[in-house]
Design an enzyme around this catalytic site. Structure first.
Site, mmCIF file in Angstrom:
data_model
loop_
_atom_site.group_PDB
_atom_site.id
_atom_site.type_symbol
_atom_site.label_atom_id
_atom_site.label_comp_id
_atom_site.label_asym_id
_atom_site.label_seq_id
_atom_site.Cartn_x
_atom_site.Cartn_y
_atom_site.Cartn_z
ATOM 1 N N GLY A 348 0.924 -1.310 -0.096
ATOM 2 C CA GLY A 348 -0.072 0.006 -0.117
ATOM 3 C C GLY A 348 0.932 1.536 0.227
ATOM 4 N N GLY A 349 1.194 2.334 0.818
ATOM 5 C CA GLY A 349 1.574 2.715 0.968
ATOM 6 C C GLY A 349 0.634 4.506 0.483
ATOM 7 N N TRP A 350 0.817 5.545 0.366
ATOM 8 C CA TRP A 350 0.128 6.215 0.735
ATOM 9 C C TRP A 350 -0.349 6.696 -1.077
ATOM 10 C CZ3 TRP A 350 -2.530 10.856 3.108
ATOM 11 C CH2 TRP A 350 -3.166 11.171 2.086
ATOM 12 N N GLU A 406 -3.767 3.638 3.924
ATOM 13 C CA GLU A 406 -3.866 5.258 3.951
ATOM 14 C C GLU A 406 -4.939 5.281 3.508
ATOM 15 O OE1 GLU A 406 -0.441 6.722 4.348
ATOM 16 O OE2 GLU A 406 0.409 5.131 4.960
ATOM 17 N N TYR A 482 5.402 10.614 13.223
ATOM 18 C CA TYR A 482 5.913 11.944 11.998
ATOM 19 C C TYR A 482 4.921 12.560 11.255
ATOM 20 C CZ TYR A 482 7.231 8.106 9.632
ATOM 21 O OH TYR A 482 6.938 6.556 8.874
ATOM 22 N N ASP A 483 5.079 13.516 10.324
ATOM 23 C CA ASP A 483 4.057 14.393 9.347
ATOM 24 C C ASP A 483 2.920 15.180 10.262
ATOM 25 O OD1 ASP A 483 5.992 14.088 6.875
ATOM 26 O OD2 ASP A 483 4.757 11.687 6.274
ATOM 27 N N TRP A 626 11.430 5.737 9.056
ATOM 28 C CA TRP A 626 10.683 5.811 7.925
ATOM 29 C C TRP A 626 11.961 7.328 7.064
ATOM 30 C CZ3 TRP A 626 8.635 4.532 4.312
ATOM 31 C CH2 TRP A 626 8.060 5.743 2.813
#
Length: 646
Positions: A348-350, A406, A482-483, A626
Site C-alpha cells: 500500500g502506502g500513500w 492509508e 511524524y508528518d 521512515w
C-alpha cells in the site's frame, strides 16, 4: 495476542473521557439513539485541545446534526475542524462541514478543536444538546440516576510496572458511557470497556484499586470493593528494545543512491531486527501483482536491475542468467549474512492504497487479495519475468506482510475510494490474512509475521480501526510518529514532537503522546506498539523570526527547496547545511534549524535518542524508521537508536 511475542512493561498518561453536561430539553424533544461525549486531549496551562464525538447507536445514518453547548467563563474555542462553528458569547453551535458528515449507523464522528482557558479551569462543555435533545440521548429533565457499581473486580496480571484489571459491566437506566479506575482516591485510568492496564507503576510495590462507572449524563456510580496487587521485581519483564524496524524504499536506489548494501556497510543491518520493503501494489481487481505484470511499479528496482560486484552485498556481480536480481536478490543476500533479520513486504502506502477499499469489500474479494499476496511474496508460486527470458522466485526473500492502508474510512490520497464500512472490512481483511498465514505456517513449518502501519491522528484511529479485534492477529503495529505538520500548512511547526508543545497554533494538535495514549485507551498493549521516527525533515521558507527569534510557529510563504521534493529533505543533507542556528526543545524531543528565512523541523542524533528513550520509558516495543535511506553512510542515526536501546 500471538504467544510467541514478548510482553513488555508499559507507561501511559490517561486521557479522561468526559460525558457532556446536560440541560433540560424542549418539551417536544424525543429520545434519541445518538449521544455526544467530550474528551480533553491536551492541556498546557493557557490552552487546551479537545474532541467532541457523536455516537450513533441507531439503525440509520444520522445525516444532519446540530450540537449546541456553552463553555465556562474564561474558556473559548479558537480553532475547530471537521465541523462549522458559530459563536454567540459563551454559546457555541456546531453543524456539519460543507462536504457533509453523516454519522453512520452504529458508528461515530469526531470533531476536534483547540481552545484557550485559564490554568485549572474545567473545560467541560455545559448545557449540551444534539438536535434539540440532551446529549445523553434522553428527553426531558437531565438524568440524575448514577450507574450501579461494577462487579467482580479482579487482578488479571502484573509486571514490574503494570497491573491488569477486569470487572463485570455496570448497569444504568440510560446507558453506561465508561469506567474510571481509582487508586488512592485518584483516577488513574479511564476506559470504555471492562478491562484496563494501569501503567507507570513502581516495581515491588503494593497498590490498591477500585472501579466506578459513569453514564452519558456525567453521573458517577459507587465504587467496587478494593483489590490489591504487588508489582513484580524490576528487570523481570523482557527488555522492550527487541524491535528496530526500518522501511527500505524501492526508489531509494536512484537519486539517493542508497542500496541494500548500504545497510551492511553502515552497520545498520546488524542493529535492525526488521526491514519493511516499500511498497507492494494491489491492482484494480484487488490482487497483489509483481510490478511489470501491469506496467505499474518498478520491476527494474524490485528484481530486474543487475548490481555490480561493488554494489552487491556478497561482493559478487549479478549476471543475466541468475534466478533473481534487483533489490529482492540483495535482500536475500543480506538475510544470508544476517540471519536474525526479518524482511516483510509492505503493501500500500500513500499512493498505492487506492484499491484497498474495493479489495476488502466482500469475503470473496478479501480471499482473492490475500491469496494473491501470499502467492506472490511468500509462496513464490507466480514467476517473476525479468524481461530477458529468465524466471525467478521471491521465495526466501520475505518473512511476512506489513499492511499500510492509508486510511480505512477516512481521507488519504485523493484517488482513494473511502467507505464507512472500511473499518469493519479492514478487520475482516486482517483476519483473512492471519487465517491464510496460519495455514501456510502449518504447511511449511515456518513462521510468517503480520504487522501494520497505523496513523497518529486519533480521529483516523477511531474511524478506521477496531483495535480490540485487530490486535490478536498482529505480531505488532508501527505507529506514525511524524508528518504531524509540514509545508502544506502556512505556519511553521514541529513534524514529530513527543509532547504537546505550548503555544502550538494547530490547526491540529499532534504529539506522539496523544497517539500512543489513544491506542492504550483502546486496550493495545504498549509492548505491541513500535514508535515511528523520521530520518528526514520538513521545511518552510519566507519565515519571519517571531518574538523568540527562532522562526517557530511563524507564517511562511511556501515550502523550502528540497533535493527531491519541495518542503522535504533527507537528514544526511540537512546535517551539512551552513548558516543555520540550531534550536531544541529537549522535553518534546524536537530540533529545528533557522537562518532568518528558512525553517527546518528535523531529528538529529540527540533528538532521535530522546525519542528512543521515550519509547523505552513507556514500555513500547521498539522504534521504526521512515526511511532508512535518509541516514548517512556511517549509519549515524541508526547508531543513536542502537546505543539508546542497548
Amino acid at each position: 495476542m500471538r504467544t510467541r511475542r514478548s510482553r513488555l512493561a508499559a507507561w501511559v498518561a490517561a486521557v479522561l473521557l468526559i460525558p457532556l453536561a446536560l440541560s433540560p430539553a424542549p418539551a417536544a424533544a424525543q429520545a434519541s439513539d445518538a449521544t455526544v461525549t467530550y474528551v480533553e486531549t491536551g492541556n498546557w496551562g493557557t490552552g487546551y485541545g479537545g474532541q467532541i464525538t457523536i455516537a450513533n447507536a441507531g439503525s440509520t445514518a444520522l445525516t444532519d446534526w446540530t450540537i449546541e453547548f456553552d463553555l465556562p467563563p474564561g474558556t473559548a474555542i479558537t480553532s475547530l475542524w471537521d465541523a462549522v462553528l458559530t459563536r454567540s458569547g459563551d454559546s457555541y453551535t456546531l453543524t456539519p462541514p460543507s462536504w457533509g458528515a453523516a454519522v453512520p449507523a452504529g458508528g461515530t464522528y469526531g470533531i476536534g478543536f483547540n481552545g484557550t482557558s485559564a490554568a485549572g479551569n474545567d473545560t467541560t462543555p455545559l448545557n449540551c444538546t444534539l438536535n434539540g435533545a440532551p446529549c445523553s440521548g434522553e428527553p426531558g429533565e437531565p438524568d440524575t440516576e448514577p450507574p450501579s457499581a461494577p462487579g467482580g473486580l479482579t487482578v488479571t496480571g502484573t509486571t514490574a510496572t503494570t497491573v491488569g484489571l477486569s470487572w463485570d459491566a455496570a448497569t444504568d437506566d440510560v446507558g453506561v458511557a465508561g469506567y474510571e479506575v481509582l487508586s488512592g482516591g485518584e483516577v488513574v485510568r479511564a476506559v470504555t470497556g471492562t478491562t484496563a492496564t494501569v501503567t507507570g507503576l513502581s516495581p515491588e510495590t503494593a497498590y490498591s484499586f477500585t472501579v466506578r462507572a459513569y453514564d452519558t449524563s456525567n453521573n458517577r456510580g459507587p465504587e467496587t470493593g478494593t483489590v490489591t496487587a504487588t508489582t513484580g521485581e524490576g528487570g523481570t519483564a523482557p527488555a522492550p528494545q527487541d524491535r528496530r524496524v526500518a522501511y527500505f524504499t524501492q526508489w531509494g536506489i536512484y537519486d539517493r543512491g542508497y542500496l541494500v548494501k548500504n545497510l551492511d556497510t553502515s552497520g545498520s543491518a546488524e542493529s535492525l531486527t526488521h526491514i519493511n520493503y516499500s511498497f507492494g501494489n494491489v491492482n484494480a481487481d484487488g490482487q497483489c501483482f509483481m510490478a511489470n505484470q501491469l506496467g505499474q511499479g518498478d520491476a527494474w528496482a524490485d528484481y530486474g536491475r543487475s548490481f555490480t560486484a561493488g554494489e552487491s552485498v556478497d561482493g559478487v556481480g549479478d549476471v543475466w542468467s541468475q534466478d533473481l536480481r534487483g533489490n529482492f536478490n540483495q535482500l536475500r543476500e543480506l538475510k544470508e549474512k544476517y540471519p536474525h533479520l526479518k524482511v516483510n513486504i509492505s503493501l500500500g502506502g500513500w499512493t498505492w492504497s487506492e484499491h484497498f477499499s474495493d479489495a476488502a469489500l466482500t469475503p470473496q474479494s478479501r480471499e482473492r487479495m490475500v491469496s494473491s499476496c501470499i502467492d506472490q511474496y511468500l509462496r513464490g508460486n507466480l514467476p517473476l519475468f525479468d524481461g530477458a527470458g529468465g524466471v525467478g522466485s521471491a521465495y526466501g526473500v520475505f518473512d511476512g506482510i506489513d499492511l499500510d492502508w492509508e486510511w480505512p474510512a477516512s481521507e488519504g490520497h485523493e484517488h482513494n475510494t473511502v467507505r464507512p464500512e472500511d473499518r469493519e472490512n479492514f478487520t475482516a481483511l486482517v483476519q483473512e490474512f492471519r487465517d491464510q498465514l496460519d495455514a501456510l505456517e502449518a504447511e511449511t513449518s515456518r513462521e510468517f509475521e503480520l504487522t501494520a502501519f497505523l496513523p497518529a491522528d486519533p480521529d483516523k484511529i477511531d474511524l478506521g480501526f477496531e483495535m480490540d479485534a485487530l490486535m490478536p492477529n498482529f505480531d505488532f503495529i508501527t505507529v506514525q510518529g511524524y508528518d504531524y505538520h509540514g509545508a502544506w500548512e502556512d505556519v511553521t511547526n514541529h513534524q514529530s514532537n513527543l509532547l504537546v508543545t505550548p503555544g502550538d497554533p494547530g490547526p491540529r494538535i499532534f504529539a506522539a503522546e496523544v497517539s500512543i495514549d489513544r491506542y492504550l485507551e483502546l486496550g493495545v498493549d504498549p509492548a505491541d506498539m513500535v514508535l515511528g521516527v523520521p530520518f528526514y525533515s520538513r521545511g518552510w521558507t519566507g519565515v519571519a523570526p517571531g518574538p523568540d527569534g527562532d522562526g517557530l510557529f511563524q507564517s511562511a510563504t511556501g515550502p523550502a527547496p528540497g533535493s527531491y521534493e519541495a518542503g522535504i529533505e533527507d537528514w544526511k543533507v540537512i546535517k551539512n547545511l551552513t548558516g543555520f542556528d540550531l534550536h531544541r526543545d529537549d522535553d518534546s524531543g524536537t530540533a529545528w534549524l533557522y537562518d532568518g528565512s528558512t525553517f527546518w523541523t528535523y531529528d538529529d542524533e540527540v533528538s532521535i535518542a530522546r525519542k528512543t528513550q521515550w519509547a523505552v520509558d513507556r514500555g513500547l516495543g521498539g522504534v521504526m524508521i521512515w526511511s532508512i535511506d535518509g541516514d548517512d553512510a556511517n549509519g549515524t542515526l541508526m547508531d543513536a537508536i542502537d546505543a539508546t536501546l542497548g
